[in-house]
Scaffold this motif. Structure first.
Motif, short mmCIF file in Angstrom:
data_model
loop_
_atom_site.label_atom_id
_atom_site.label_comp_id
_atom_site.label_asym_id
_atom_site.label_seq_id
_atom_site.Cartn_x
_atom_site.Cartn_y
_atom_site.Cartn_z
N LEU A 53 -28.75 -26.66 7.41
CA LEU A 53 -28.14 -27.78 6.71
C LEU A 53 -27.94 -28.92 7.70
O LEU A 53 -27.67 -28.70 8.88
N ARG A 54 -28.03 -30.14 7.20
CA ARG A 54 -27.76 -31.31 8.03
C ARG A 54 -26.48 -31.96 7.53
O ARG A 54 -26.39 -32.42 6.39
N LEU A 55 -25.46 -31.98 8.40
CA LEU A 55 -24.17 -32.53 8.03
C LEU A 55 -23.73 -33.60 9.03
O LEU A 55 -23.94 -33.45 10.23
N ASP A 56 -23.12 -34.64 8.51
CA ASP A 56 -22.48 -35.64 9.37
C ASP A 56 -21.28 -34.98 10.05
O ASP A 56 -20.57 -34.18 9.43
N PRO A 57 -21.02 -35.28 11.31
CA PRO A 57 -19.84 -34.71 11.98
C PRO A 57 -18.52 -35.02 11.26
O PRO A 57 -17.54 -34.30 11.45
N ALA A 58 -18.52 -36.06 10.44
CA ALA A 58 -17.31 -36.40 9.69
C ALA A 58 -17.31 -35.80 8.29
O ALA A 58 -16.41 -36.11 7.49
N ALA A 59 -18.28 -34.93 7.97
CA ALA A 59 -18.31 -34.30 6.65
C ALA A 59 -16.96 -33.65 6.37
O ALA A 59 -16.40 -32.93 7.19
N MET A 60 -16.43 -33.89 5.18
CA MET A 60 -15.05 -33.52 4.89
C MET A 60 -14.80 -32.02 4.88
O MET A 60 -13.67 -31.57 5.12
N VAL A 61 -15.85 -31.23 4.65
CA VAL A 61 -15.67 -29.78 4.71
C VAL A 61 -15.24 -29.34 6.10
O VAL A 61 -14.49 -28.36 6.26
N LEU A 62 -15.68 -30.04 7.13
CA LEU A 62 -15.39 -29.67 8.50
C LEU A 62 -13.96 -30.01 8.90
O LEU A 62 -13.46 -29.50 9.92
N HIS A 63 -13.30 -30.84 8.12
CA HIS A 63 -11.97 -31.32 8.49
C HIS A 63 -10.87 -30.85 7.53
O HIS A 63 -9.74 -30.62 7.96
N TYR A 64 -11.22 -30.71 6.24
CA TYR A 64 -10.17 -30.45 5.25
C TYR A 64 -10.44 -29.24 4.37
O TYR A 64 -9.79 -29.06 3.34
N ASN A 65 -11.42 -28.41 4.76
CA ASN A 65 -11.64 -27.12 4.10
C ASN A 65 -11.92 -27.22 2.60
O ASN A 65 -11.55 -26.34 1.85
N GLN A 66 -12.56 -28.30 2.18
CA GLN A 66 -13.03 -28.31 0.79
C GLN A 66 -14.28 -27.46 0.73
O GLN A 66 -15.41 -27.95 0.86
N GLU A 67 -14.08 -26.18 0.51
CA GLU A 67 -15.18 -25.20 0.50
C GLU A 67 -14.78 -24.02 -0.36
O GLU A 67 -13.65 -23.53 -0.26
N VAL A 68 -15.67 -23.60 -1.23
CA VAL A 68 -15.46 -22.38 -2.01
C VAL A 68 -16.76 -21.59 -2.01
O VAL A 68 -17.85 -22.15 -1.81
N PHE A 69 -16.65 -20.29 -2.22
CA PHE A 69 -17.85 -19.46 -2.23
C PHE A 69 -17.65 -18.26 -3.12
O PHE A 69 -16.55 -17.99 -3.62
N GLU A 70 -18.72 -17.51 -3.32
CA GLU A 70 -18.68 -16.29 -4.12
C GLU A 70 -19.54 -15.23 -3.47
O GLU A 70 -20.27 -15.50 -2.50
N GLY A 71 -19.47 -14.01 -3.99
CA GLY A 71 -20.31 -12.92 -3.49
C GLY A 71 -20.58 -11.94 -4.61
O GLY A 71 -19.65 -11.45 -5.25
N LEU A 134 -29.23 -6.62 -2.73
CA LEU A 134 -29.49 -7.98 -2.26
C LEU A 134 -28.24 -8.80 -2.53
O LEU A 134 -27.91 -9.08 -3.69
N TYR A 135 -27.51 -9.10 -1.48
CA TYR A 135 -26.24 -9.82 -1.62
C TYR A 135 -26.52 -11.30 -1.89
O TYR A 135 -27.36 -11.92 -1.24
N ILE A 136 -25.78 -11.87 -2.85
CA ILE A 136 -25.96 -13.26 -3.26
C ILE A 136 -24.72 -14.06 -2.85
O ILE A 136 -23.61 -13.70 -3.23
N ARG A 137 -24.90 -15.11 -2.10
CA ARG A 137 -23.78 -15.90 -1.61
C ARG A 137 -23.90 -17.36 -2.08
O ARG A 137 -24.53 -18.19 -1.44
N PRO A 138 -23.30 -17.70 -3.23
CA PRO A 138 -23.20 -19.11 -3.64
C PRO A 138 -22.07 -19.79 -2.87
O PRO A 138 -21.01 -19.20 -2.66
N THR A 139 -22.27 -21.04 -2.48
CA THR A 139 -21.29 -21.78 -1.69
C THR A 139 -21.29 -23.24 -2.11
O THR A 139 -22.35 -23.80 -2.43
N MET A 140 -20.11 -23.87 -2.10
CA MET A 140 -20.02 -25.30 -2.34
C MET A 140 -19.19 -25.94 -1.22
O MET A 140 -18.13 -25.41 -0.87
N ILE A 141 -19.69 -27.03 -0.66
CA ILE A 141 -18.99 -27.71 0.43
C ILE A 141 -18.93 -29.22 0.19
O ILE A 141 -19.79 -29.79 -0.47
N ALA A 142 -17.89 -29.85 0.74
CA ALA A 142 -17.75 -31.30 0.67
C ALA A 142 -18.57 -31.94 1.79
O ALA A 142 -18.42 -31.58 2.95
#
Length: 355
Positions: A53-71, A134-142
């Motif tokens: 993935l290509r993310l800006d260093p200021a991407a909000m997921v890296l600073h404020y944990n706007q992230e959810v996932f499933e398994g 086969l493990y499935i990992r959906p993820t959403m990030i800011a």
């Protein structure tokens, strides 16, 4: 929404043997990606070769944990097909997690379509040995680059796949559990019920402490009194005391596990007395000392059913049922995995075919 597909021109030729899989060490050749922008919504759904993935260093997921996932998992069915186990519940839970963290929900039909299509494209990665999947990992990030704290206006939703074996080195054998009476996992009115990375990173300190002492997982107590049992590591806890099967209630501090719900439904259908109620560590220790504690086990997607043979509390070790796997844990494991792999009837309609 149409899903665009770009196949890999350089698929991995050397694939691990089923006996070498472990859990989460390998990824398949492709991934699903989809972007969100405020005012535009979700767009550009695509399956592409697995990539960074290509993310800006200021991407909000890296600073404020706007992230959810499933398994969840895809299984090689006994009749040769591929199945999913209650995927609609994972989709519902991820959308509930996203709502709590002010993130956009994903259309449930598109979500399911993306998982199915990705699994079919990488179906050669699906292991066939007993206990593998086969493990499935959906993820959403800011992804919006923004240092100021507020909800992001851009997001990335992606799905990756991982061929896996047993979650614990012990396999389906009793584990040893360390009770933490100094740290807690989550507090009421917070996000303990949300599947977000912050709930996991904060547990690593105690998990490492338990591992050094030779324990497989941590039993978490409530944040207010360090008295009432909540979760086992990242799994839900169950206790069979006399003829009552007890599991902590869903009151916002523990994850509403899909395997938990399945175990409750199965046990109820077998006419067992199931209670979702507060249970203190003192009640468990007293029941262990008196012999009333017949079984303890954990439930979760990764390990399904994990019997517990010993717990450590305040420097004292307590063996449960002579450290052996209990009959109920074994029955639940056999029934759940039988449904998941298509070896048994599915009276609840939990199994969904991919192909």
């Amino acid at each position: 929404m149409e899903i665009k597909v770009t196949k890999s021109t350089n698929p991995q030729r050397e694939r691990p043997k089923d006996s070498e899989l472990g859990f989460g060490k390998y990824t398949t050749d492709h991934m699903f990606l989809m972007d969100y922008a405020l005012g535009k919504g979700w767009h550009d759904a695509r399956i592409v070769p697995y990539q960074h993935l290509r993310l800006d260093p200021a991407a909000m997921v890296l600073h404020y944990n706007q992230e959810v996932f499933e398994g969840l998992k895809a299984y090689a069915l006994a009749n040769g097909g591929i199945g999913l186990f209650r995927p609609e519940k994972n989709i519902q839970r991820m959308n509930a997690s996203a709502q709590r963290l002010v993130m956009p929900e994903v259309d449930s039909q598109l979500f399911l379509q993306a998982m199915k299509q990705l699994v079919m494209i990488d179906r050669e990665w699906l292991p066939k040995s007993e206990g593998t999947s086969l493990y499935i990992r959906p993820t959403m990030i800011a992804t919006e680059p923004m240092i100021g704290i507020r909800a992001s206006e851009r997001y990335l939703f992606y799905i990756i796949l991982s061929p896996v074996g047993a979650y614990y080195p012990e396999g389906f054998n009793p584990t040893r559990i360390y009770v933490s009476d100094t740290h807690s996992r989550a507090a009421k009115h917070g996000v303990g019920h949300v599947k977000t990375s912050g709930n996991y990173g904060s547990t690593l300190f105690v998990f490492q402490e338990a591992a050094v002492k030779g324990y497989t997982q941590v039993l978490w107590l409530d944040a207010n009194e360090l008295k009432y049992i909540e979760e086992v590591g990242t799994s839900n806890a169950f206790f069979l005391i006399d003829d009552e099967l007890i599991t902590p209630p869903l009151e916002g501090t523990i994850l509403p596990g899909i395997t938990r719900d399945s175990a409750i439904q199965l046990a109820t259908s077998w006419q067992l007395r199931v209670s979702e109620r507060l249970i203190s560590i003192d009640e468990v220790i007293d029941a262990c000392r008196s012999g009333a504690l017949k079984e303890m086990f954990a439930t979760g997607t990764a390990a399904v059913i994990s019997p517990v043979g010993e717990i450590s509390y305040k420097g004292e070790q307590f063996r449960i049922a002579d450290g052996k796997t209990g009959k109920l844990a074994q029955r639940l494991y056999d029934e759940l995995t039988g449904i998941q792999y298509g070896r048994r009837d599915d009276p609840f309609g939990w199994r969904i075919r991919v192909d």
